[in-house]
Design a protein around this motif. Structure first.
Motif, PDB file in Angstrom:
ATOM      1  N   LEU A 129      31.444  47.428  54.533  1.00 60.15           N
ATOM      2  CA  LEU A 129      32.402  47.502  54.363  1.00 60.15           C
ATOM      3  C   LEU A 129      33.660  47.646  55.580  1.00 60.15           C
ATOM      4  N   LYS A 130      32.807  48.275  56.717  1.00 62.29           N
ATOM      5  CA  LYS A 130      33.596  48.770  58.532  1.00 62.29           C
ATOM      6  C   LYS A 130      33.904  46.936  58.747  1.00 62.29           C
ATOM      7  N   PHE A 131      33.334  45.632  58.732  1.00 63.72           N
ATOM      8  CA  PHE A 131      33.154  44.800  59.247  1.00 63.72           C
ATOM      9  C   PHE A 131      34.994  44.470  58.508  1.00 63.72           C
ATOM     10  N   ALA A 132      34.897  44.869  56.845  1.00 67.46           N
ATOM     11  CA  ALA A 132      35.924  43.869  55.944  1.00 67.46           C
ATOM     12  C   ALA A 132      37.241  44.785  56.589  1.00 67.46           C
ATOM     13  N   LEU A 186      39.222  39.838  49.335  1.00 73.24           N
ATOM     14  CA  LEU A 186      38.364  39.542  48.575  1.00 73.24           C
ATOM     15  C   LEU A 186      36.866  40.118  48.933  1.00 73.24           C
ATOM     16  N   ASN A 187      37.052  40.327  50.780  1.00 78.75           N
ATOM     17  CA  ASN A 187      35.769  40.688  50.913  1.00 78.75           C
ATOM     18  C   ASN A 187      35.672  42.507  50.906  1.00 78.75           C
ATOM     19  N   LEU A 188      37.216  43.178  50.608  1.00 80.31           N
ATOM     20  CA  LEU A 188      37.153  44.081  50.818  1.00 80.31           C
ATOM     21  C   LEU A 188      36.645  44.922  49.312  1.00 80.31           C
ATOM     22  N   ALA A 189      37.049  44.508  49.023  1.00 79.90           N
ATOM     23  CA  ALA A 189      36.481  44.365  47.332  1.00 79.90           C
ATOM     24  C   ALA A 189      35.090  44.381  47.513  1.00 79.90           C
ATOM     25  N   ARG A 190      35.002  43.504  47.468  1.00 88.82           N
ATOM     26  CA  ARG A 190      32.851  42.960  47.184  1.00 88.82           C
ATOM     27  C   ARG A 190      32.889  43.659  47.789  1.00 88.82           C
ATOM     28  N   SER A 191      33.184  44.699  49.291  1.00 89.91           N
ATOM     29  CA  SER A 191      32.159  45.444  49.883  1.00 89.91           C
ATOM     30  C   SER A 191      32.444  47.073  48.473  1.00 89.91           C
ATOM     31  N   GLN A 246      37.296  51.469  40.683  1.00 90.96           N
ATOM     32  CA  GLN A 246      38.582  51.391  39.955  1.00 90.96           C
ATOM     33  C   GLN A 246      39.110  50.888  42.158  1.00 90.96           C
ATOM     34  N   LYS A 247      38.331  51.375  43.537  1.00 93.07           N
ATOM     35  CA  LYS A 247      39.508  50.082  44.504  1.00 93.07           C
ATOM     36  C   LYS A 247      39.031  48.915  44.223  1.00 93.07           C
ATOM     37  N   THR A 248      37.608  48.719  43.906  1.00 92.39           N
ATOM     38  CA  THR A 248      37.315  46.922  43.693  1.00 92.39           C
ATOM     39  C   THR A 248      38.759  46.354  43.046  1.00 92.39           C
ATOM     40  N   ILE A 249      38.978  47.188  41.796  1.00 86.36           N
ATOM     41  CA  ILE A 249      39.751  46.844  41.045  1.00 86.36           C
ATOM     42  C   ILE A 249      41.377  46.226  41.580  1.00 86.36           C
ATOM     43  N   SER A 250      41.251  47.560  42.549  1.00 82.94           N
ATOM     44  CA  SER A 250      42.538  47.299  43.458  1.00 82.94           C
ATOM     45  C   SER A 250      42.508  46.736  44.000  1.00 82.94           C
ATOM     46  N   TYR A 251      41.778  45.985  44.471  1.00 84.77           N
ATOM     47  CA  TYR A 251      41.354  45.216  45.721  1.00 84.77           C
ATOM     48  C   TYR A 251      41.719  43.658  44.965  1.00 84.77           C
ATOM     49  N   CYS A 252      41.107  43.742  44.597  1.00 83.01           N
ATOM     50  CA  CYS A 252      41.523  42.131  43.506  1.00 83.01           C
ATOM     51  C   CYS A 252      42.139  42.066  42.842  1.00 83.01           C
ATOM     52  N   LYS A 253      43.231  42.977  42.260  1.00 86.27           N
ATOM     53  CA  LYS A 253      44.757  42.861  41.631  1.00 86.27           C
ATOM     54  C   LYS A 253      45.450  41.529  43.011  1.00 86.27           C
ATOM     55  N   THR A 254      45.328  42.446  43.914  1.00 89.17           N
ATOM     56  CA  THR A 254      46.308  41.932  45.410  1.00 89.17           C
ATOM     57  C   THR A 254      45.560  40.743  45.228  1.00 89.17           C
ATOM     58  N   CYS A 255      44.721  40.667  45.757  1.00 89.85           N
ATOM     59  CA  CYS A 255      43.633  39.341  46.496  1.00 89.85           C
ATOM     60  C   CYS A 255      44.688  38.324  45.079  1.00 89.85           C
ATOM     61  N   LEU A 256      44.827  38.568  43.960  1.00 92.42           N
ATOM     62  CA  LEU A 256      45.624  37.480  42.868  1.00 92.42           C
ATOM     63  C   LEU A 256      47.276  37.493  43.423  1.00 92.42           C
ATOM     64  N   ASN A 257      47.370  38.848  43.220  1.00 90.51           N
ATOM     65  CA  ASN A 257      48.751  38.517  43.787  1.00 90.51           C
ATOM     66  C   ASN A 257      49.214  38.366  44.772  1.00 90.51           C
ATOM     67  N   MET A 258      48.345  37.415  45.791  1.00 93.77           N
ATOM     68  CA  MET A 258      48.719  37.366  47.366  1.00 93.77           C
ATOM     69  C   MET A 258      49.445  35.451  46.983  1.00 93.77           C
ATOM     70  N   GLN A 259      50.295  35.749  47.791  1.00 88.52           N
ATOM     71  CA  GLN A 259      51.226  33.416  47.232  1.00 88.52           C
ATOM     72  C   GLN A 259      50.676  33.382  48.647  1.00 88.52           C
TER      73      GLN A 259
END
Length: 412
Positions: free
Chosen positions: A63-66, A87-92, A100-113
């Protein structure tokens, strides 16, 4: 350290890592991180450090490196780098059971253009999100994510991703007790390893063997379970894969418990618990404590069983794992029935049924529960699942669960 030297040192670290010289590889990569002036090289070396720490079970370091990688990606001002770092932050967070944090970071990934590179990561994002929903026992959304990840794998001919998704689907069906599918998917993963995995890491073989072992044990095929678990453990020990070692020890303990040999099961549960505590796998700890509780119950040591339940309940509430809570209420119900404590018994019966309702663990056709015993299940395109026999008998014009959800509250 310039761009070319950074690249050479990263490759040197990868060679050491692939030769099982993990600590030496980490030293090389940390040196690059300290001395390199190349942001793209720093980003790549952080990716190597994240992967290595994940496989060793050092999730807090992962998580620290992410977090550092996110800052590097922002410096590079490239949406592809940013998507990969999120994605690495979500996986960590997934590994640390912060779902809940994982889902939030995954949604951020999917919303990126981003570009096509980012789009190719969407399969891995969907897999991580599915694992998080499964951790929270939100089964329909978990299945929806796994099916999306599988589509990405097929569309991009990504056999490694397909293998990982099959293992997650095996875990999914083991939890809701369709043991035939719980075995089918990791067997499919093992086939992919045999057919395409010549240059892959051995962790893919170990992972598929572990999930096969879990399914075989649930089906009562204990000798097959033991064979698969031993093969998985052998690879985990060779590669210093602490997370998988903990899971294999849990599986060995469960196999011995299934053989009514609780004396052999206990030390394996203890060893598994020790590693799970060290790496921070709270979801795994719940499973260990459930096994320990069942051992104490088989020995008629009900107060010791309740002590284990109390620890597991605190973890399940902290993680948000509703299936774990349901199982604990079910065990409490049995204990208090034996003890003749009616008030406590009623309390846990009510909480058990609340969990069933919240997770929608019942067939929308016959109304009977799902996940109580081994049953063939079938999912519809909306990812709601039913007893296979009910779909065969009644057929369906669309999903009865979706129909109920679409009725406006004013008309109920």
């Amino acid at each position: 350290m310039g761009q070319d030297q950074t690249k050479q040192q990263i490759e040197k670290g990868l060679h050491l890592y692939q030769s099982n010289q993990t600590e030496k590889a980490l030293q090389v990569w940390m040196r690059v991180l300290e001395k390199s002036a190349d942001p793209a090289g720093r980003f790549r070396v952080l990716g190597c450090l994240i992967t290595a720490h994940a496989e060793m079970g050092r999730y807090k370091d992962m998580l620290k490196f992410a977090v550092v990688q996110i800052d590097t990606a922002r410096e590079l001002e490239d949406p592809d780098y940013l998507t990969e770092s999120y994605l690495n932050l979500a996986r960590s967070n997934e590994k640390l059971c912060e779902f809940q944090k994982t889902i939030s970071y995954c949604k951020t990934c999917l919303n990126m253009q981003g570009t096509t590179v980012s789009l190719q990561l969407n399969g891995q994002v969907s897999l991580s999100m599915g694992n998080a929903f499964l951790g929270l026992s939100i089964f329909q959304k978990a299945l929806e994510c796994f099916e999306k990840a599988l589509r990405y794998a097929h569309n991009n001919d990504d056999k490694m991703l397909e293998c990982r998704v099959c293992c997650s689907l095996g875990n999914f069906y083991a939890q809701i007790k369709d043991y035939e599918k719980a075995l089918f998917f990791p067997c499919k993963a093992a086939e992919l390893v045999n057919d395409y995995g010549k240059g892959w890491s051995l962790k893919y073989r170990a992972m598929s063997q572990y999930h096969m072992a879990v399914a075989y044990r649930k089906l009562g095929r204990l000798a097959d379970a033991m064979d698969c678990c031993e093969e998985s453990m052998k690879i985990a020990l060779q590669h210093g894969d602490r997370p998988l070692q903990a899971l294999c020890l849990l599986c060995f303990a469960d196999i011995h418990r299934s053989r009514k040999d609780v004396q052999t099961a206990f030390p394996r549960y203890d060893s598994s618990m020790s590693i799970m505590t060290e790496i921070g796998n709270r979801l795994g700890l719940i499973q260990v404590l459930l096994g320990v509780t069942k051992c104490w119950m088989s020995k008629k040591e009900l107060d010791k069983a309740l002590e284990s339940i109390e620890k597991a309940q605190e973890l399940a509430e902290g993680v948000g794992n509703k299936l774990g809570l349901l199982k604990l209420h079910c065990l409490c119900e049995r204990i208090y029935r034996t003890k003749g404590q009616q008030r406590e018994l009623r309390d846990h019966v009510v909480k058990f049924h609340e969990c069933v309702e919240e997770m929608e663990l019942y067939c929308g056709m016959c109304g009977e529960s799902i996940g109580e015993k081994n049953n063939q299940l079938q999912a519809l395109p909306c990812s709601h699942f039913f007893h296979f026999k009910c779909l065969q008998t009644n057929g369906t014009r669309g999903c009865p669960n979706c129909r109920r959800l679409s009725v406006k509250p004013g008309y109920v």
